[in-house]
Write a protein that holds these residues in place. Structure first.
Motif, PDB file in Angstrom:
ATOM      1  N   ALA A 183      -1.080   9.872  15.489  1.00 10.49           N
ATOM      2  CA  ALA A 183      -0.438   8.727  14.836  1.00 10.49           C
ATOM      3  C   ALA A 183      -1.475   7.763  14.272  1.00 10.49           C
ATOM      4  CB  ALA A 183       0.476   8.007  15.827  1.00 10.49           C
ATOM      5  N   SER A 184      -2.584   7.589  14.980  1.00  8.20           N
ATOM      6  CA  SER A 184      -3.619   6.668  14.489  1.00  8.20           C
ATOM      7  C   SER A 184      -4.262   7.198  13.213  1.00  8.20           C
ATOM      8  CB  SER A 184      -4.678   6.431  15.574  1.00  8.20           C
ATOM      9  OG  SER A 184      -5.480   7.581  15.781  1.00  8.20           O
ATOM     10  N   VAL A 185      -4.467   8.517  13.127  1.00  6.81           N
ATOM     11  CA  VAL A 185      -5.032   9.105  11.910  1.00  6.81           C
ATOM     12  C   VAL A 185      -4.056   8.927  10.750  1.00  6.81           C
ATOM     13  CG1 VAL A 185      -5.763  11.252  10.793  1.00  6.81           C
ATOM     14  CG2 VAL A 185      -6.459  10.766  13.156  1.00  6.81           C
ATOM     15  N   ARG A 186      -2.776   9.203  11.001  1.00  5.61           N
ATOM     16  CA  ARG A 186      -1.763   8.989   9.962  1.00  5.61           C
ATOM     17  C   ARG A 186      -1.775   7.536   9.495  1.00  5.61           C
ATOM     18  NH1 ARG A 186       1.904  10.965  13.514  1.00  5.61           N
ATOM     19  NH2 ARG A 186       2.138  13.231  13.477  1.00  5.61           N
ATOM     20  N   HIS A 187      -1.847   6.632  10.474  1.00  9.91           N
ATOM     21  CA  HIS A 187      -1.827   5.205  10.147  1.00  9.91           C
ATOM     22  C   HIS A 187      -3.019   4.819   9.276  1.00  9.91           C
ATOM     23  CE1 HIS A 187      -1.470   0.874  10.590  1.00  9.91           C
ATOM     24  NE2 HIS A 187      -2.714   0.839  11.016  1.00  9.91           N
ATOM     25  N   VAL A 188      -4.201   5.295   9.622  1.00  9.64           N
ATOM     26  CA  VAL A 188      -5.392   4.971   8.827  1.00  9.64           C
ATOM     27  C   VAL A 188      -5.235   5.491   7.395  1.00  9.64           C
ATOM     28  CG1 VAL A 188      -7.862   5.443   8.544  1.00  9.64           C
ATOM     29  CG2 VAL A 188      -6.950   4.846  10.805  1.00  9.64           C
ATOM     30  N   LEU A 189      -4.738   6.713   7.239  1.00 12.61           N
ATOM     31  CA  LEU A 189      -4.578   7.293   5.908  1.00 12.61           C
ATOM     32  C   LEU A 189      -3.455   6.603   5.134  1.00 12.61           C
ATOM     33  CD1 LEU A 189      -5.079  11.111   6.624  1.00 12.61           C
ATOM     34  CD2 LEU A 189      -6.739   9.469   5.717  1.00 12.61           C
ATOM     35  N   GLN A 190      -2.384   6.229   5.824  1.00  9.67           N
ATOM     36  CA  GLN A 190      -1.307   5.503   5.150  1.00  9.67           C
ATOM     37  C   GLN A 190      -1.768   4.106   4.731  1.00  9.67           C
ATOM     38  OE1 GLN A 190       1.637   5.827   8.231  1.00  9.67           O
ATOM     39  NE2 GLN A 190       2.448   7.771   7.463  1.00  9.67           N
ATOM     40  N   SER A 191      -2.563   3.457   5.572  1.00  6.51           N
ATOM     41  CA  SER A 191      -3.106   2.145   5.216  1.00  6.51           C
ATOM     42  C   SER A 191      -4.047   2.274   4.027  1.00  6.51           C
ATOM     43  CB  SER A 191      -3.852   1.531   6.407  1.00  6.51           C
ATOM     44  OG  SER A 191      -2.981   1.310   7.490  1.00  6.51           O
ATOM     45  N   ALA A 192      -4.842   3.341   4.017  1.00  5.60           N
ATOM     46  CA  ALA A 192      -5.738   3.585   2.885  1.00  5.60           C
ATOM     47  C   ALA A 192      -4.928   3.789   1.609  1.00  5.60           C
ATOM     48  CB  ALA A 192      -6.616   4.806   3.160  1.00  5.60           C
ATOM     49  N   GLN A 193      -3.839   4.535   1.712  1.00  5.42           N
ATOM     50  CA  GLN A 193      -2.962   4.731   0.554  1.00  5.42           C
ATOM     51  C   GLN A 193      -2.421   3.384   0.073  1.00  5.42           C
ATOM     52  OE1 GLN A 193       0.405   7.260   1.334  1.00  5.42           O
ATOM     53  NE2 GLN A 193       1.317   6.941  -0.671  1.00  5.42           N
ATOM     54  N   GLY A 194      -2.023   2.526   1.004  1.00  5.25           N
ATOM     55  CA  GLY A 194      -1.531   1.203   0.643  1.00  5.25           C
ATOM     56  C   GLY A 194      -2.571   0.355  -0.050  1.00  5.25           C
ATOM     57  N   ASN A 195      -3.844   0.652   0.186  1.00  2.00           N
ATOM     58  CA  ASN A 195      -4.939  -0.066  -0.475  1.00  2.00           C
ATOM     59  C   ASN A 195      -5.421   0.650  -1.734  1.00  2.00           C
ATOM     60  OD1 ASN A 195      -5.108  -2.248   1.342  1.00  2.00           O
ATOM     61  ND2 ASN A 195      -6.264  -1.001   2.800  1.00  2.00           N
ATOM     62  N   GLY A 196      -4.666   1.672  -2.173  1.00  2.00           N
ATOM     63  CA  GLY A 196      -4.974   2.316  -3.443  1.00  2.00           C
ATOM     64  C   GLY A 196      -5.763   3.597  -3.364  1.00  2.00           C
ATOM     65  N   HIS A 197      -6.195   4.012  -2.164  1.00  2.00           N
ATOM     66  CA  HIS A 197      -6.990   5.229  -2.037  1.00  2.00           C
ATOM     67  C   HIS A 197      -6.082   6.456  -2.064  1.00  2.00           C
ATOM     68  CE1 HIS A 197     -10.426   2.745  -1.078  1.00  2.00           C
ATOM     69  NE2 HIS A 197      -9.755   2.189  -0.073  1.00  2.00           N
ATOM     70  N   VAL A 198      -6.542   7.513  -2.741  1.00  4.73           N
ATOM     71  CA  VAL A 198      -5.794   8.768  -2.747  1.00  4.73           C
ATOM     72  C   VAL A 198      -6.222   9.596  -1.534  1.00  4.73           C
ATOM     73  CG1 VAL A 198      -5.103  10.769  -4.119  1.00  4.73           C
ATOM     74  CG2 VAL A 198      -5.779   8.655  -5.262  1.00  4.73           C
ATOM     75  N   GLY A 199      -7.520   9.768  -1.386  1.00 10.07           N
ATOM     76  CA  GLY A 199      -8.083  10.333  -0.162  1.00 10.07           C
ATOM     77  C   GLY A 199      -8.927   9.267   0.506  1.00 10.07           C
ATOM     78  N   TYR A 200      -9.393   9.550   1.725  1.00 12.97           N
ATOM     79  CA  TYR A 200     -10.192   8.557   2.446  1.00 12.97           C
ATOM     80  C   TYR A 200     -11.310   9.291   3.172  1.00 12.97           C
ATOM     81  CZ  TYR A 200     -10.841   3.989   4.688  1.00 12.97           C
ATOM     82  OH  TYR A 200     -11.328   2.768   5.088  1.00 12.97           O
ATOM     83  N   PRO A 201     -12.542   8.737   3.148  1.00  9.55           N
ATOM     84  CA  PRO A 201     -13.670   9.439   3.771  1.00  9.55           C
ATOM     85  C   PRO A 201     -13.371   9.817   5.223  1.00  9.55           C
ATOM     86  CG  PRO A 201     -14.468   7.576   2.504  1.00  9.55           C
ATOM     87  CD  PRO A 201     -12.972   7.469   2.515  1.00  9.55           C
ATOM     88  N   GLU A 202     -13.678  11.060   5.567  1.00 13.24           N
ATOM     89  CA  GLU A 202     -13.343  11.553   6.900  1.00 13.24           C
ATOM     90  C   GLU A 202     -14.060  10.754   7.979  1.00 13.24           C
ATOM     91  OE1 GLU A 202     -12.970  15.702   9.444  1.00 13.24           O
ATOM     92  OE2 GLU A 202     -13.844  15.748   7.442  1.00 13.24           O
TER      93      GLU A 202
END
Length: 758
Positions: A215-234
């Motif tokens: 859930a934390s990984v999903r949250h980080v990626l969803q937050s990144a999406q909300g900030n405009g990122h398509v992908g996010y550095p691993e």
């Protein structure tokens, strides 16, 4: 010493759905007049029997009150109490009139009849099968919601989302939440990781649970999406998830791998985007074949600093855009072979104008290239280019369609070209019944030329859906201003297309004479050059800077301008024609605060005007409101602006008018709406207003950026007024920093993709 107070709730003066704090007026036993009770209670309905334990206190402002340490409520048992209870809005379709009729027939057995034998309600005059079904459904829902609220509240969680949780999970809601509370942050709009995490820990899930790590990984990626990122550095994803949960990095890495195995996320890098390996993906839509994305397990050749993790839909969207642009660019041009210079000359004569060199080049490329971009600031002639291209295609009997991301942008495009223009969502024919667009690869749009305006605000997901629906023989002309803010959604599609160098770009820089007379146009271009914009002489232009340094002074000036000065000087309607735009949401000069102030000035509460309250917002008939998320069922989308035209306390619905279309909202769904007297500059993208007023203050320091101010100024058509401090204006003009949006779209466009290798 604690006392007990019992009685009937006559009126609920205030009730917070999050904290449970309430202020009640109670007809209490042993008291001739109603008393005020303050305390905390989960759910309250007027007419309920209340038992409170607490002490009497005297409040300086409100006088004598009963301050309750504990409040318990039970359904009423008298006919009078039941009538008030049912008529309070508890059950949809039953207002005070029907409540009295029902109680007149069934008396003290009314609630038992509704609960056990609602068909007996046919004995009540005016109640037929349809209303009985509405009453039955609403009664069951409120009982289920109340049990969910009790469950959530017992673990210290606010209850505002209980209705949405019930509608998502149904009768099994509590069992499903107990099994994996983290699903709330994925499934329920408005519930974040923090809320789900607190609930999970109180329910006894281990802090190192795989559910929690994933859930934390999903949250980080969803937050990144909300900030405009398509992908996010691993590496950054793992760091952020570790910081969020204090789970060791190994546990987070295991979660990443598990999410890859279950096909929720994808790992990719510039090496893969250039035709190398990529992560596992399956169950793909028609646009991308299974063989194209065969899983790879050896990632030893990656540079970890450039490896991105994607939520799968974003990965597919980015990959789809790249492949579709390349496919379209390779196909034959739909226009029959013609003398290009002759065609351009014909368009000039037809439109009775002489093109500038950059405009002539743009028209030539549209005639010869399959995919192209037209970009430029205000007054540089983008509309002229579009009209010329349309004239040439129509003269050759080609089928053309026009689209834009928002209703306002589509309307403006239609007005400037004289041809029908649709929003992208309506062009693609979203069908709520099947939950997707009718138009796509298998059912393409029937066209030879597609022109899309305001492309700077189109994100990767929507652009992918649009390009999938374009037939391979068609031309696509994308029009936008790359100096504006990027899309609210993920990606920087317009900028990536331009910077990739793989599609022709017509850059329009020359300000045409008529547009150059506009102080708004001159101000926008000055800001874009990093210069402070010049204010027009008083009463002689359309762009002004009004200096004010104190936030309260700025608010007072804005209200005066919107309510009095602009309507008097320009004959504009303060609600329909004037829009306040602000850089942030939660400051004193932010969206929420300004909306409260402007609502009080422009649409105050008064007798006879219906209103309802949701959280800290009061909605009234006449209010200007904005949709805050895409809702495909209602066909209203993020950023759409409407007006409240009705509030029905009996059926518990608010009705808003969006561009002539009435849309209903259950009271439980009102968090999808926000007052829109003021909105963020980000939310204004794609829109244009007769008059725009923008507060500019150092309170917004972190958001004071050149492209943000430029975007705000270019939203105004007849008047733009900046109200604020010179220091803040200087900061915005000179701050050209833009936040990096992680994406591999430019890489994909620039490199040949043979498909990932296994």
């Amino acid at each position: 010493m604690s006392e007990q107070l019992t009685g009937v709730i006559e009126r609920i003066t205030f009730h917070s759905l999050d904290s449970g704090y309430c202020v009640l007026r109670v007809q209490a036993r042993g008291h001739r007049d109603r008393v005020t009770v303050v305390g905390n209670c989960l759910q309250l309905v007027a007419g309920e029997y209340v038992q409170a334990t607490g002490t009497w206190v005297t409040d300086r402002q409100h006088g004598l009150q009963f301050k309750a340490d504990e409040i318990k409520t039970t359904p009423p048992h008298t006919a009078e109490g039941i009538a008030k209870y049912l008529g309070s809005g508890l059950v949809k379709g039953v207002g005070p009139r029907y409540a009295k009729r029902i109680v007149d027939v069934f008396g003290e057995k009314t609630l038992q009849v509704i609960d056990e034998s609602p068909t007996f309600l046919t004995q009540v005059k005016g109640i037929g099968p349809k209303l009985i079904e509405k009453i039955r459904t609403s009664w069951r829902e409120q009982l289920a919601v109340r049990s969910i609220m009790v469950f959530l509240h017992s673990y210290g969680v606010g209850t505002a989302r209980a209705v949405r949780i019930y509608r998502q999970y149904g009768e099994n809601a509590i069992e499903m939440v107990r099994a994996n509370p983290y699903r709330l942050s994925t499934d329920i709009w408005g519930v974040g990781f923090q809320t789900a995490d607190e609930l999970a820990i109180k329910l006894g899930l281990p802090r190192d649970s795989p559910f929690r790590a994933q859930a934390s990984v999903r949250h980080v990626l969803q937050s990144a999406q909300g900030n405009g990122h398509v992908g996010y550095p691993e590496d950054q994803t793992i760091t952020d998830a570790v910081e969020l949960t204090e789970i060791p990095p190994e546990g987070i890495r295991d979660a990443v791998e598990q999410l890859r195995i279950t096909d929720e996320i994808v790992r990719d890098s510039p090496i893969a985007a250039s035709g190398g390996r990529t992560g596992a993906v399956s169950s793909l839509p028609n646009a991308i074949s299974e063989s194209d994305l065969k899983a790879a397990t050896d990632h030893s050749d990656r540079d970890p600093l450039s490896t991105l993790l994607y939520l799968k839909p974003l990965f597919l969207a980015e990959l789809g855009i790249s492949r579709q642009v390349k496919t379209l660019a390779r196909g034959p041009h739909p226009l029959p072979a013609a003398n290009v210079d002759a065609a351009v000359g014909w368009a000039e004569r037809k439109m009775a104008i002489t093109f500038a060199d950059s405009q002539r080049k743009a028209v030539r490329e549209a005639i010869t290239q399959k995919v192209m971009v037209v970009t430029g600031g205000p007054g540089t002639g983008k509309t002229t280019i579009v009209r010329a291209i349309l004239e040439i295609f129509l003269a050759k009997s080609q089928r053309v369609m026009l689209a834009a991301p928002t209703g306002r942008a589509a309307k403006r495009l239609a007005e400037s070209t004289g041809r029908e223009a649709k929003t992208i969502h309506r062009l693609l024919e979203f069908d709520p019944g099947i939950g997707t667009f009718r138009k796509g690869r298998e059912n393409p749009l029937d066209l030879d030329l597609l022109v899309v305006d305001e492309v700077s605000m189109v994100d990767v997901v929507l652009m992918n859906q649009l390009l999938r629906a374009v037939p391979p023989w068609a031309c696509v002309v994308l029009v936008g201003d790359m100096d504006q803010l990027p899309s609210v959604g993920a990606g920087s599609v317009l900028a990536d297309l331009i910077e990739s160098g793989v599609v022709p770009v017509a850059r329009l820089t020359e300000i045409h004479r008529q547009a150059g007379a506009s102080w708004i146009v001159r101000a926008a271009h000055a800001v874009n050059r990093g210069e402070e914009p010049e204010s027009a002489p008083p009463g002689q232009g359309d762009f002004y800077f009004i200096e004010a340094n104190d936030p309260q002074t700025i608010i007072a000036r804005i209200i005066q301008m919107v309510k009095e000065r602009i309507p008097a000087k320009f004959g504009l309607d303060p609600l329909r024609d004037v829009q306040v735009l602000t850089p942030q949401v939660k400051t004193e000069l932010g969206v929420l605060s300004l909306n409260r102030e402007l609502q009080a000035a422009l649409n105050p509460g008064r007798p006879g005007i219906a209103e309802t309250k949701k959280f800290d917002t009061t909605f009234r008939v006449g209010d200007k409101v904005m949709q805050m998320q895409n809702n495909y069922q209602r066909e209203v989308f993020n950023g759409d602006i409407g007006r409240v035209i009705g509030i029905d306390d009996v059926d518990q619905v608010l009705i808003a008018d969006f561009e002539g279309r009435a849309v209903e909202y259950d009271f439980a769904d009102l968090d999808e709406l926000q007052l829109a007297y003021a909105c963020s500059i980000h939310k204004s993208q794609g829109s244009e207003y007769p008059a725009v007023v923008i507060p500019v203050h150092t309170q917004h320091y972190v958001m004071l950026q050149r492209n943000l101010l430029y975007t705000g100024i270019t939203r105004g058509r007849r008047l733009v007024a900046l109200v604020g401090s010179r220091r803040a204006l200087w900061r915005a003009v000179t701050n050209a920093e833009t936040k990096l949006r992680h994406s591999l779209l430019k890489w994909r466009l620039q490199n040949t993709e043979s498909g990932p290798q296994g």
